[in-house]
Design a protein around this motif. Structure first.
Motif, short mmCIF file in Angstrom:
data_model
loop_
_atom_site.label_atom_id
_atom_site.label_comp_id
_atom_site.label_asym_id
_atom_site.label_seq_id
_atom_site.Cartn_x
_atom_site.Cartn_y
_atom_site.Cartn_z
N VAL A 34 44.15 39.77 30.08
CA VAL A 34 42.98 40.14 30.87
C VAL A 34 43.47 40.64 32.22
O VAL A 34 44.25 39.98 32.90
N VAL A 35 43.01 41.82 32.62
CA VAL A 35 43.46 42.45 33.86
C VAL A 35 42.33 42.39 34.88
O VAL A 35 41.22 42.86 34.63
N PHE A 36 42.62 41.78 36.02
CA PHE A 36 41.69 41.73 37.14
C PHE A 36 42.15 42.74 38.19
O PHE A 36 43.24 43.27 38.13
N ALA A 37 41.30 42.99 39.18
CA ALA A 37 41.65 43.94 40.23
C ALA A 37 42.78 43.40 41.10
O ALA A 37 43.56 44.18 41.65
N ILE A 80 36.59 57.64 44.08
CA ILE A 80 38.04 57.67 43.83
C ILE A 80 38.45 56.47 42.98
O ILE A 80 39.21 56.60 42.02
N LEU A 81 37.92 55.31 43.31
CA LEU A 81 38.20 54.10 42.54
C LEU A 81 37.68 54.23 41.11
O LEU A 81 38.37 53.85 40.16
N LEU A 82 36.52 54.80 40.97
CA LEU A 82 35.97 55.03 39.63
C LEU A 82 36.83 56.03 38.85
O LEU A 82 37.02 55.87 37.63
N GLY A 83 37.37 57.03 39.53
CA GLY A 83 38.27 57.98 38.89
C GLY A 83 39.54 57.31 38.39
O GLY A 83 40.03 57.64 37.31
N PHE A 84 40.08 56.37 39.17
CA PHE A 84 41.25 55.62 38.71
C PHE A 84 40.93 54.82 37.46
O PHE A 84 41.75 54.73 36.54
N GLN A 88 42.62 55.29 33.84
CA GLN A 88 43.30 54.18 33.18
C GLN A 88 42.73 53.93 31.79
O GLN A 88 43.47 53.62 30.86
N SER A 89 41.43 54.06 31.64
CA SER A 89 40.83 53.77 30.34
C SER A 89 41.04 54.90 29.33
O SER A 89 41.11 54.66 28.14
N LEU A 90 41.13 56.12 29.82
CA LEU A 90 41.40 57.27 28.95
C LEU A 90 42.74 57.86 29.35
O LEU A 90 42.80 58.83 30.09
N ASN A 91 43.78 57.28 28.87
CA ASN A 91 45.13 57.68 29.27
C ASN A 91 45.41 59.10 28.81
O ASN A 91 44.97 59.54 27.77
N VAL A 92 46.19 59.84 29.61
CA VAL A 92 46.48 61.24 29.33
C VAL A 92 47.35 61.40 28.09
O VAL A 92 47.24 62.37 27.36
N SER A 93 48.18 60.42 27.79
CA SER A 93 49.12 60.56 26.69
C SER A 93 48.45 60.51 25.32
O SER A 93 49.10 60.80 24.33
N GLY A 94 47.20 60.16 25.26
CA GLY A 94 46.52 60.09 23.97
C GLY A 94 46.35 58.67 23.49
O GLY A 94 45.44 58.36 22.76
N GLU A 100 39.57 46.90 25.50
CA GLU A 100 38.21 46.44 25.76
C GLU A 100 37.93 46.57 27.25
O GLU A 100 38.62 45.99 28.08
N LYS A 101 36.92 47.33 27.59
CA LYS A 101 36.57 47.52 29.00
C LYS A 101 35.72 46.34 29.47
O LYS A 101 34.86 45.86 28.76
#
Length: 136
Positions: A34-37, A80-84, A88-94, A100-101
């Protein structure tokens, strides 16, 4: 005057940005952690920066124009935070590293709503003061 509605909106935005990030998780990775801020320095810095901008804007109640501009800056910071989070949730590498968000990813959106409401109330107060000045 601290008894205006934008005080409540700015205080809610500050509480969301500084307090709720420790309660709600951002996401759960593929391996089950689980990842927190607080686990990422960039995320915690942007959240705390947003909370500080809200509190500074709350204190600057005598200068409505500066208060309005700080609100706009805070909205940009939350975008900007929302863009990060989207990156992170839709990684560029595929491959997605996020399986789970969590509800913590929606906190910048709620903060943006409160900041927009505060800016609307600040603008309304400024227009009222300008209309009274025209009558003198």
């Amino acid at each position: 005057m601290l008894q205006r509605i934008q005080t409540i909106y700015l205080l809610c935005a500050a509480i969301i940005s500084a307090g709720l990030i420790f309660v709600f998780h951002l996401w759960v990775s593929n391996d089950g952690t689980v990842v927190f801020a607080k686990d990422n320095l960039v995320y915690i810095g942007l959240f705390i920066g947003s909370a500080l901008l809200s509190l500074i804007s709350l204190i600057m109640f005598k200068n409505r124009i500066a208060q309005f501009m700080l609100g706009r800056l805070n909205i940009i910071l939350n975008f900007i935070l929302l863009g990060f989070f989207v990156y992170q949730s839709l990684n560029v590498s595929g491959e997605t590293a996020v399986s789970e968000k969590g509800i913590g990813m929606l906190l910048p959106i709620v903060s943006i709503v409160f900041l927009a409401l505060a800016n609307k109330a600040i603008k309304k107060d400024e227009d009222l003061v300008k209309s009274v000045d025209r009558l003198r």
